[in-house]
Design an enzyme around this catalytic site. Structure first.
Site, PDB file in Angstrom:
ATOM      1  N   ASP A   1       2.826  -5.009   8.237  1.00  0.00           N
ATOM      2  CA  ASP A   1       1.556  -4.283   8.158  1.00  0.00           C
ATOM      3  C   ASP A   1       0.421  -5.296   8.253  1.00  0.00           C
ATOM      4  O   ASP A   1       0.189  -6.071   7.329  1.00  0.00           O
ATOM      5  CB  ASP A   1       1.499  -3.518   6.838  1.00  0.00           C
ATOM      6  CG  ASP A   1       0.130  -2.894   6.562  1.00  0.00           C
ATOM      7  OD1 ASP A   1      -0.752  -2.963   7.442  1.00  0.00           O
ATOM      8  OD2 ASP A   1      -0.055  -2.351   5.463  1.00  0.00           O
TER       9      ASP A   1
ATOM     10  N   GLN B   1      -4.691  -5.456   6.685  1.00  0.00           N
ATOM     11  CA  GLN B   1      -5.606  -6.315   5.929  1.00  0.00           C
ATOM     12  C   GLN B   1      -5.712  -7.714   6.518  1.00  0.00           C
ATOM     13  O   GLN B   1      -6.717  -8.402   6.319  1.00  0.00           O
ATOM     14  CB  GLN B   1      -5.154  -6.400   4.469  1.00  0.00           C
ATOM     15  CG  GLN B   1      -5.332  -5.116   3.690  1.00  0.00           C
ATOM     16  CD  GLN B   1      -6.787  -4.685   3.593  1.00  0.00           C
ATOM     17  OE1 GLN B   1      -7.686  -5.500   3.491  1.00  0.00           O
ATOM     18  NE2 GLN B   1      -7.017  -3.389   3.621  1.00  0.00           N
TER      19      GLN B   1
ATOM     20  N   HIS C   1       0.862  -1.186   0.000  1.00  0.00           N
ATOM     21  CA  HIS C   1       0.000   0.000   0.000  1.00  0.00           C
ATOM     22  C   HIS C   1       0.900   1.237   0.000  1.00  0.00           C
ATOM     23  O   HIS C   1       2.035   1.199   0.465  1.00  0.00           O
ATOM     24  CB  HIS C   1      -0.855  -0.056   1.276  1.00  0.00           C
ATOM     25  CG  HIS C   1      -1.933   0.970   1.373  1.00  0.00           C
ATOM     26  ND1 HIS C   1      -1.690   2.270   1.748  1.00  0.00           N
ATOM     27  CD2 HIS C   1      -3.271   0.873   1.180  1.00  0.00           C
ATOM     28  CE1 HIS C   1      -2.832   2.934   1.778  1.00  0.00           C
ATOM     29  NE2 HIS C   1      -3.811   2.120   1.431  1.00  0.00           N
TER      30      HIS C   1
ATOM     31  N   LYS D   1     -10.711  -1.741  10.388  1.00  0.00           N
ATOM     32  CA  LYS D   1     -10.720  -2.965   9.585  1.00  0.00           C
ATOM     33  C   LYS D   1     -11.321  -4.127  10.371  1.00  0.00           C
ATOM     34  O   LYS D   1     -11.638  -5.175   9.808  1.00  0.00           O
ATOM     35  CB  LYS D   1      -9.304  -3.356   9.160  1.00  0.00           C
ATOM     36  CG  LYS D   1      -8.487  -2.257   8.522  1.00  0.00           C
ATOM     37  CD  LYS D   1      -8.912  -1.950   7.111  1.00  0.00           C
ATOM     38  CE  LYS D   1      -7.904  -1.012   6.443  1.00  0.00           C
ATOM     39  NZ  LYS D   1      -8.316  -0.608   5.107  1.00  0.00           N
TER      40      LYS D   1
ATOM     41  N   CYS E   1      -4.736   2.411  -3.703  1.00  0.00           N
ATOM     42  CA  CYS E   1      -3.520   2.932  -3.056  1.00  0.00           C
ATOM     43  C   CYS E   1      -2.367   1.944  -3.187  1.00  0.00           C
ATOM     44  O   CYS E   1      -1.552   1.782  -2.271  1.00  0.00           O
ATOM     45  CB  CYS E   1      -3.773   3.279  -1.584  1.00  0.00           C
ATOM     46  SG  CYS E   1      -4.921   4.631  -1.342  1.00  0.00           S
TER      47      CYS E   1
END
Length: 412
Positions: free
Chosen positions: A206, A209, A129, A232, A370
């Site tokens: 990260d 997600q 991202h 999220k 993104c």
């Protein structure tokens, strides 16, 4: 993600009653919400936690001796412990409350600006991202470090042999997403971490997600830093967390100066507070932090194995239905994948498809998500992205397919 063991089936219809927004209409059609990778919907239980805070104990934390302040402080710190337990951090003070994933990434990047020098190297993956690329470019420009990219293949999987070739004793930090927001790929983060540690590099993962689908164990994975956003995970926007190993958080300088992050202040010298307050300057999103804890309670009451198993059913069903369409191209067909499908239909622009779907009550995401380097890799301007959550149904996928076929007839 494939599930090797049988797990309890979730009661989707009962769960859907917890989400008031799922009962609304859009453009005269029942809402079908397939934009969960951008933001998950929020259940009543989390809304109730927000209302409870503002109705009953709205006060600033860590600073007051009065009852409301102490109650708010207790609830906020209880949320920190819930986050610690969910991700299995060793210490609660290794959980830094942030405004979200991007904040956590920038906090670490800022800290490493004092630890890197010219000639050092930072590795990022090709499927990141923008928020996982730009801070490291800024860091490289500031320090003279070199940014290198771990390549991926046509299936949307990282090429680990190339990663092994790229990493060296000059590598100081490796940054990879746990799950790609554009492709749904689940990256082999344990192997990536082990290889990095063999070279003496730190790793930031990260988890934005991954966190709605996978319950990451930061100790088992031996992660140095892990970042997530509450929105999220059925929580509110504007709040998230950075996990960092204690030894790394102690090495990094404060990201921002202000109240709460100090031990003593004089005009001659300021000393900083210990963890986690060293990184939490100013009044935080108190209500958001408490609601984040409530969201974790909610999702854990359903069960992450159950969520993953059901979402995999949705993914497989939607994938098979989409492949019925002539000219369909799905981007990201990794062996390990979460409930995200990015696709295009030959000869049509994704924006046009998304616009017509919206007119029929179907919420999907269109564009580059993104993740422009991913789109550049596939030589496309963007995709239509349908992303599923545990409150979605196969019937909604059928409705989506009917709407998609109508949209394609209008466009062709």
């Amino acid at each position: 993600m494939s599930q090797s063991t049988q797990v309890r089936k979730i009661d989707v219809e009962t769960i859907r009653q917890d989400f008031p927004i799922l009962g609304r209409e859009v453009n005269g059609y029942p809402l079908v919400y397939f934009d969960n990778a951008a933001t998950a919907q929020t259940p009543k239980q989390v809304m109730d936690a927000i209302v409870d805070y503002y109705s009953n104990y709205n006060a600033n934390i860590h600073r007051g001796v009065h009852a409301l302040s102490q109650e708010a402080t207790d609830k906020y710190e209880q949320a920190r412990i819930k986050i610690q337990q969910h991700f299995n951090a060793e210490h609660a003070h290794e959980i830094i409350m942030t405004s979200g994933t991007t904040h956590g990434i920038n906090l670490v990047a800022n800290g490493f600006s004092s630890l890197l020098k010219s000639g050092d190297e930072i590795l990022v993956s090709a499927m990141e991202h923008h928020s996982n690329i730009v801070p490291w470019q800024m860091l490289a420009e500031k320090t003279g470090a070199k940014l290198k990219v771990i390549p991926m293949n046509e299936k949307g999987e990282l090429i680990l042999s190339e990663y092994r070739n790229l990493i060296s004793d000059r590598t100081k930090l490796v940054f990879v997403n746990h799950v790609s927001n554009a492709l749904g790929t689940v990256n082999p983060v344990k192997e990536i971490i082990d290889i990095a540690h063999e070279a003496g590099a730190a790793v930031l993962i990260d988890g934005a997600q991954a966190s709605p689908h996978i319950k990451a164990d930061v100790q088992e994975l031996d992660i140095d830093f892990y970042v997530v956003s509450a929105h999220k995970m059925c929580g509110p926007t504007g709040v998230g967390m950075l996990y960092g190993k204690q030894e790394w958080l102690e090495k990094l300088p404060p990201y921002q100066g202000g109240g709460e992050m100090i031990a003593t202040v004089s005009f001659e010298k300021t000393t900083y507070a210990g963890l986690p307050h060293k990184f939490e300057a100013g009044t935080p999103n108190i209500c958001g932090g408490i609601a984040f804890g409530a969201a974790l309670d909610y999702m854990n009451s359903i069960g992450f194995e159950e969520i993953a198993s059901y979402e995999d059913e949705l993914l497989q069903y939607a994938t098979s239905r989409l492949k019925e369409i002539e000219g369909m191209k799905i981007y990201g067909e990794a062996a390990e994948k979460t409930a995200v499908i990015s696709f295009n239909v030959e000869g049509l622009h994704p924006y046009d498809i998304g616009t017509l779907l919206d007119k029929m009550g179907i919420a999907v995401r269109t564009g580059h998500h993104c993740a422009q380097p991913v789109m550049d890799f596939f030589k496309i301007p963007g995709t239509v992205r349908a992303s599923f959550a545990f409150y979605n149904t196969k019937e909604e996928i059928d409705t989506f397919m009917e709407a998609l076929k109508k949209a394609l007839m209008m466009l062709q």
